[in-house]
Design a protein around this motif. Structure first.
Motif, PDB file in Angstrom:
ATOM      1  N   GLY A 112      80.373 -26.666 -41.621  1.00  0.00           N
ATOM      2  CA  GLY A 112      81.341 -25.807 -41.907  1.00  0.00           C
ATOM      3  C   GLY A 112      82.613 -25.618 -42.458  1.00  0.00           C
ATOM      4  N   ARG A 113      83.231 -27.011 -42.166  1.00  0.00           N
ATOM      5  CA  ARG A 113      84.318 -27.725 -43.535  1.00  0.00           C
ATOM      6  C   ARG A 113      83.570 -28.569 -44.819  1.00  0.00           C
ATOM      7  N   TYR A 114      83.831 -28.176 -45.438  1.00  0.00           N
ATOM      8  CA  TYR A 114      83.414 -29.424 -46.940  1.00  0.00           C
ATOM      9  C   TYR A 114      84.356 -30.010 -47.507  1.00  0.00           C
ATOM     10  N   ALA A 152      91.906 -14.843 -47.483  1.00  0.00           N
ATOM     11  CA  ALA A 152      89.825 -15.841 -48.882  1.00  0.00           C
ATOM     12  C   ALA A 152      89.065 -16.027 -47.149  1.00  0.00           C
ATOM     13  N   MET A 153      87.548 -16.078 -47.225  1.00  0.00           N
ATOM     14  CA  MET A 153      86.631 -16.242 -47.184  1.00  0.00           C
ATOM     15  C   MET A 153      85.437 -17.499 -47.358  1.00  0.00           C
ATOM     16  N   SER A 154      85.177 -18.459 -46.898  1.00  0.00           N
ATOM     17  CA  SER A 154      84.162 -19.141 -47.476  1.00  0.00           C
ATOM     18  C   SER A 154      83.096 -18.590 -47.085  1.00  0.00           C
ATOM     19  N   THR A 174      86.889 -19.724 -37.165  1.00  0.00           N
ATOM     20  CA  THR A 174      87.019 -18.664 -38.458  1.00  0.00           C
ATOM     21  C   THR A 174      86.249 -18.160 -39.634  1.00  0.00           C
ATOM     22  N   PHE A 219      83.497 -26.258 -50.731  1.00  0.00           N
ATOM     23  CA  PHE A 219      83.470 -25.133 -50.460  1.00  0.00           C
ATOM     24  C   PHE A 219      83.844 -24.003 -51.273  1.00  0.00           C
ATOM     25  N   ILE A 239      97.584 -28.669 -46.824  1.00  0.00           N
ATOM     26  CA  ILE A 239      96.420 -29.218 -47.729  1.00  0.00           C
ATOM     27  C   ILE A 239      97.373 -30.021 -48.825  1.00  0.00           C
ATOM     28  N   ILE A 252      84.345 -24.750 -34.762  1.00  0.00           N
ATOM     29  CA  ILE A 252      85.585 -23.457 -36.189  1.00  0.00           C
ATOM     30  C   ILE A 252      84.283 -22.321 -35.816  1.00  0.00           C
ATOM     31  N   ARG A 266      81.337 -20.747 -44.652  1.00  0.00           N
ATOM     32  CA  ARG A 266      81.126 -19.713 -42.552  1.00  0.00           C
ATOM     33  C   ARG A 266      80.131 -18.674 -43.166  1.00  0.00           C
ATOM     34  N   GLY A 287      91.162 -15.700 -43.650  1.00  0.00           N
ATOM     35  CA  GLY A 287      91.925 -16.086 -43.249  1.00  0.00           C
ATOM     36  C   GLY A 287      92.848 -15.045 -44.347  1.00  0.00           C
ATOM     37  N   GLN A 301      85.082 -19.879 -51.985  1.00  0.00           N
ATOM     38  CA  GLN A 301      85.924 -19.373 -51.498  1.00  0.00           C
ATOM     39  C   GLN A 301      85.567 -18.258 -52.116  1.00  0.00           C
ATOM     40  N   GLU A 355      89.553 -33.092 -46.926  1.00  0.00           N
ATOM     41  CA  GLU A 355      88.884 -33.032 -45.551  1.00  0.00           C
ATOM     42  C   GLU A 355      88.451 -34.240 -44.650  1.00  0.00           C
ATOM     43  N   ARG A 366      99.868 -18.715 -40.292  1.00  0.00           N
ATOM     44  CA  ARG A 366      98.851 -19.099 -41.185  1.00  0.00           C
ATOM     45  C   ARG A 366      99.432 -20.628 -41.577  1.00  0.00           C
TER      46      ARG A 366
HETATM   47  P1  ATP Z   1      90.910 -23.623 -41.208  1.00  0.00           P
HETATM   48  O1  ATP Z   1      92.394 -23.431 -39.833  1.00  0.00           O
HETATM   49  O2  ATP Z   1      89.494 -23.795 -40.741  1.00  0.00           O
HETATM   50  O3  ATP Z   1      90.823 -25.338 -41.463  1.00  0.00           O
HETATM   51  P2  ATP Z   1      92.081 -22.572 -43.220  1.00  0.00           P
HETATM   52  O4  ATP Z   1      93.472 -22.301 -42.690  1.00  0.00           O
HETATM   53  O5  ATP Z   1      93.176 -23.897 -43.721  1.00  0.00           O
HETATM   54  O6  ATP Z   1      91.332 -22.636 -41.755  1.00  0.00           O
HETATM   55  P3  ATP Z   1      92.077 -21.103 -45.040  1.00  0.00           P
HETATM   56  O7  ATP Z   1      93.166 -22.048 -46.387  1.00  0.00           O
HETATM   57  O8  ATP Z   1      93.018 -20.103 -44.837  1.00  0.00           O
HETATM   58  O9  ATP Z   1      91.564 -22.041 -44.254  1.00  0.00           O
HETATM   59  O10 ATP Z   1      90.718 -20.497 -45.772  1.00  0.00           O
HETATM   60  C1  ATP Z   1      90.762 -19.275 -45.919  1.00  0.00           C
HETATM   61  C2  ATP Z   1      88.452 -19.658 -45.523  1.00  0.00           C
HETATM   62  O11 ATP Z   1      88.507 -20.133 -45.664  1.00  0.00           O
HETATM   63  C3  ATP Z   1      88.262 -20.126 -43.685  1.00  0.00           C
HETATM   64  O12 ATP Z   1      89.184 -19.010 -43.092  1.00  0.00           O
HETATM   65  C4  ATP Z   1      87.184 -19.830 -44.266  1.00  0.00           C
HETATM   66  O13 ATP Z   1      85.956 -19.391 -44.252  1.00  0.00           O
HETATM   67  C5  ATP Z   1      87.481 -21.083 -45.186  1.00  0.00           C
HETATM   68  N1  ATP Z   1      87.990 -22.484 -45.527  1.00  0.00           N
HETATM   69  C6  ATP Z   1      88.780 -22.934 -45.354  1.00  0.00           C
HETATM   70  N2  ATP Z   1      88.650 -24.498 -45.931  1.00  0.00           N
HETATM   71  C7  ATP Z   1      87.068 -24.521 -45.926  1.00  0.00           C
HETATM   72  C8  ATP Z   1      86.511 -26.082 -45.673  1.00  0.00           C
HETATM   73  N3  ATP Z   1      86.989 -27.272 -45.993  1.00  0.00           N
HETATM   74  N4  ATP Z   1      85.249 -25.828 -45.824  1.00  0.00           N
HETATM   75  C9  ATP Z   1      84.708 -24.304 -45.496  1.00  0.00           C
HETATM   76  N5  ATP Z   1      85.321 -23.350 -45.754  1.00  0.00           N
HETATM   77  C10 ATP Z   1      86.705 -23.467 -45.756  1.00  0.00           C
END
Ligand code: ATP
Ligand code: MG
Length: 425
Positions: A120-122, A307-309, A282, A125, A60, A280, A312, A285, A127, A115, A258
């Protein structure tokens, strides 16, 4: 020149925003039941806040932040996550002084990470997350996990897997760190350049590396589980007991680390096990962060959150074929034919709306037939038809779209009639 939404972002059109509103309502309801209150922090923060908390060696901070300098030469960053801002606010607003601890907060809002876009990855997004700050009782860890599971259950999901682990306290982490350095050091040349920097600073991160995940030394790395001291083991057991008592199924995965630096003790993830879900899986987390408030200049205030998005969550609902509540239909569609009727109709429309009745009318002067079709498309329960004759008699023709029965009623009785019919349904 034609414009497009920036890569990694999306427009949510009305059919989608309806689904978002349904999910946001579930989130609010569940938080209310668990007594978590909403907090709203700014979209951007001082860059250093994330560097210090999320951690210098994380993806990050190293690769994903939207950082810019403002006109006052300050380095600011669009928030990549919600915990650091919430803990910053907790410290800044002296919430540690509130009589009721822990302080239980939740947030929903956009996060930004540079990213690679995929399902599922934007890059932007939303949260939803909670933070319970000011307690290190294992029961609150179980509460936070239960809250996340409840949101998914209320959303209609059943194919879920909860995975938990303990990262231990500083003592265990340090002992484990030494073991990891010994394990990786002789062969560190076989790893990516990020992992080389991670080795000294934070070797635990190597286990979470996306580039080197297949390297055999990852699988054979010393497990943190063997380094948990008595206190950490007891804490982890207590969390598991509380989860068991609440009837929440879980798996322990000693390899779950994590992606953020600030975690200790409890860490967890919730995955979707539904078919038709991409790479994806997850959904959520979270974990405990006992040193975070101190790290940013506050008093000791142990916390836990997740946190959850929403993106997803909606993908998981789609994968499980969950249907959404129907959008509320239109109560009355006013059809006015001719200029005089239009004035009467517009006035009636306003009266209906100020009485809380969902109503609409045509604004493109179309023929009766076209307007009737609109009323059908909008799933109107009634149409109120006004022509010259009705204007002269001060009445409207009220037609039920369900049984197609119609009657002429006095204009000023329409509201009353609709409200009565609404109650009968
Ligand atoms: P990942 O392993 O998928 O990259 P992360 O460990 O970066 O996830 P966290 O930072 O713990 O994720 O964020 C918690 C939640 O936020 C994730 O479980 C997911 O639901 C969501 N999330 C994280 N990054 C994104 C993204 N780029 N787009 C959409 N949802 C996201
Ligand atoms: Mg990530």
């Amino acid at each position: 020149m034609r414009f497009k939404v920036p890569r990694g972002t999306q427009d949510l059109l009305p059919t989608e925003t309806w689904k978002w509103q349904c999910v946001e309502e579930i989130v609010r309801d569940v938080c209310d039941v668990y007594r978590y209150k909403e907090i709203r922090t700014p979209i951007f923060e001082q860059t250093e806040l994330f560097q210090r908390t999320v951690g210098d060696t994380t993806d990050i901070v190293q690769k994903e932040m939207y950082t810019f300098t403002d006109r006052g030469n300050r380095s600011l960053t669009l928030r990549p996550e919600g915990t650091a801002p919430v803990v910053r606010s907790f410290v800044e607003n002296k919430m540690f002084g509130y009589p009721d601890q822990p302080v239980k907060l939740y947030y929903t809002g956009p996060m930004f990470r540079y990213e690679r876009q995929q399902a599922g990855r934007y890059r932007q997004f939303v949260q939803f997350g909670v933070e319970a700050i000011g307690s290190n009782d294992p029961a609150i860890d179980a509460e936070v996990i239960a809250l996340a599971m409840d949101v998914y259950k209320r959303a209609g999901l059943s194919k879920l897997k909860l995975v938990i682990n303990s990262l231990g306290d500083t003592e265990c982490r340090n002992a484990h760190k030494t073991a990891l350095i010994e394990h990786f050091e002789p062969s560190i040349d076989e790893f990516c350049s990020d992992c080389k920097t991670r080795l000294e600073k934070n070797p635990l991160r190597i286990l979470d590396c996306k580039v080197d995940s297949e390297h055999p030394l990852i699988a054979s790395a010393p497990s943190l589980a063997h380094y948990l001291n008595e206190e950490s083991t007891a804490y982890f057991e207590a969390v598991q007991n509380y989860l068991g008592d609440a009837g929440i199924d879980y798996e322990v995965d000693a390899n779950l680390v994590r992606g953020l630096d600030y975690y200790n003790h409890t860490a967890f993830e919730i995955m979707s096990t539904s078919d038709g879900f991409g790479a994806i899986t997850t959904l959520c987390g979270g974990g405990r962060y006992n040193g975070l408030a101190e790290e940013i200049g506050g008093p000791s205030a142990p916390g836990i959150g997740f946190a959850m998005s929403i993106e997803r969550l909606l993908l998981a609902m789609e994968a499980e074929g969950v249907s959404f509540e129907e959008e509320p239909s239109l109560d009355v569609y006013v059809i006015a034919l001719g200029d005089d009727a239009k004035r009467v109709g517009a006035k009636l429309l306003h009266t209906l709306r100020t009485n809380g009745i969902r109503a609409d009318m045509d604004y493109t002067n179309r023929k009766m037939k076209a307007q009737m079709k609109s009323a059908d498309r909008l799933k109107a329960n009634y149409v109120a038809i006004i022509g010259d004759e009705e204007v002269a008699d001060d009445v409207v023709m009220l037609r039920s779209m369900r049984d197609r029965e119609q009657e002429k009623i006095s204009t000023n009785e329409v509201v009353q009639k609709i409200l009565e019919k609404g109650k009968e349904d």
